[in-house]
Scaffold this active site. Structure first.
Site, PDB file in Angstrom:
ATOM      1  N   GLY A  49       4.843   5.074   7.026  1.00 33.39           N
ATOM      2  CA  GLY A  49       5.790   4.915   5.938  1.00 33.39           C
ATOM      3  C   GLY A  49       5.268   5.632   4.710  1.00 33.39           C
ATOM      4  CD  GLN A  54       2.442   6.278  -0.581  1.00 36.80           C
ATOM      5  OE1 GLN A  54       3.355   5.727   0.029  1.00 36.80           O
ATOM      6  NE2 GLN A  54       1.285   6.599  -0.020  1.00 36.80           N
ATOM      7  CB  CYS A 102      -3.000   4.188   2.030  1.00 29.29           C
ATOM      8  SG  CYS A 102      -1.779   4.568   0.769  1.00 29.29           S
ATOM      9  CG  LEU A 103       0.461   8.809   4.305  1.00 28.29           C
ATOM     10  CD1 LEU A 103       1.912   9.278   4.277  1.00 28.29           C
ATOM     11  CD2 LEU A 103      -0.328   9.537   5.388  1.00 28.29           C
ATOM     12  CG  HIS A 144       0.805  -0.339   3.075  1.00 28.09           C
ATOM     13  ND1 HIS A 144      -0.571  -0.350   3.131  1.00 28.09           N
ATOM     14  CD2 HIS A 144       1.152   0.896   2.630  1.00 28.09           C
ATOM     15  CE1 HIS A 144      -1.029   0.829   2.745  1.00 28.09           C
ATOM     16  NE2 HIS A 144       0.006   1.613   2.437  1.00 28.09           N
ATOM     17  CD  GLU A 145       4.814   2.426   2.766  1.00 28.13           C
ATOM     18  OE1 GLU A 145       4.875   2.965   1.632  1.00 28.13           O
ATOM     19  OE2 GLU A 145       4.006   2.799   3.640  1.00 28.13           O
ATOM     20  CG  HIS A 148       2.357   2.424  -1.931  1.00 30.00           C
ATOM     21  ND1 HIS A 148       1.249   2.931  -2.568  1.00 30.00           N
ATOM     22  CD2 HIS A 148       2.089   2.496  -0.609  1.00 30.00           C
ATOM     23  CE1 HIS A 148       0.348   3.293  -1.687  1.00 30.00           C
ATOM     24  NE2 HIS A 148       0.831   3.030  -0.479  1.00 30.00           N
TER      25      HIS A 148
END
Length: 177
Positions: A49, A54, A102-103, A144-145, A148
């Site tokens: 995701g 981000q 995480c990206l 998680h998203e 963000h």
């Protein structure tokens, strides 16, 4: 549609609370372009995701979806979806721990405890409202998203400061697959 640069931890834009998508954006080309860029960037980075902050966009929208993901080889597939203006609540007190990545925190993983079951409310790209109950990896990815969108990283939720490290080191010592 384009692959965007992913901001990394330390960039100040990642630490603020993002803004809700306004009603007049639903069904617009502006929103669709943002969604397409999120999917393109997620795919190019092998992400499960990715959230708008981000890629430098301060909006409460993220995308999810994966079949087999080399970053999470043991994770089940996630259905592809667009999640806008989400709100979730834990269902019960049961939680699970998992080594998250995480990206925006490339090359590192940390063990994080999250609610096992959640109730999610959100809108899709057309503005339609949805509600559902999720569990396991799917619930974890949503949490998680949403973090963000609130300026929170998995590193803020580590079970312990020693439960964090570089992926290759963690794999070499059998802590993650």
């Amino acid at each position: 549609m384009s692959i965007r640069s992913v901001l990394r931890i330390g960039h100040p834009s990642l630490r603020g609370r993002s803004t809700e998508i306004p009603d007049d954006w639903f069904g617009s080309q502006r929103l669709q372009t943002l969604i397409d860029d999120l999917f393109d960037t997620k795919s190019a980075c092998s992400g499960a995701g990715i959230a708008a902050p981000q890629i430098g966009e301060p909006w409460r929208v993220f995308v999810l979806g994966m079949k087999h993901n080399p970053r999470y080889p043991e994770a089940p597939p996630l259905p592809e979806r667009v999640v806008i203006n989400p709100v979730f609540k834990a269902i019960g007190e049961e939680s699970t721990t998992f080594w998250e990545g995480c990206l925006s925190v490339p090359g590192l993983r940390g063990e994080v405890k999250r609610s096992k079951y959640i109730h999610l409310q959100y809108q899709d790209q057309d503005g339609a409202s949805h509600q559902e109950e999720l569990e396991g990896f799917h619930a974890r990815a949503i949490q998680h998203e949403v973090d963000h969108l609130d300026g929170v990283f998995f590193t803020d939720r580590l079970t312990s400061t020693v439960a964090f490290g570089f992926i290759d080191e963690l794999q070499a010592h059998g802590l993650i697959p």
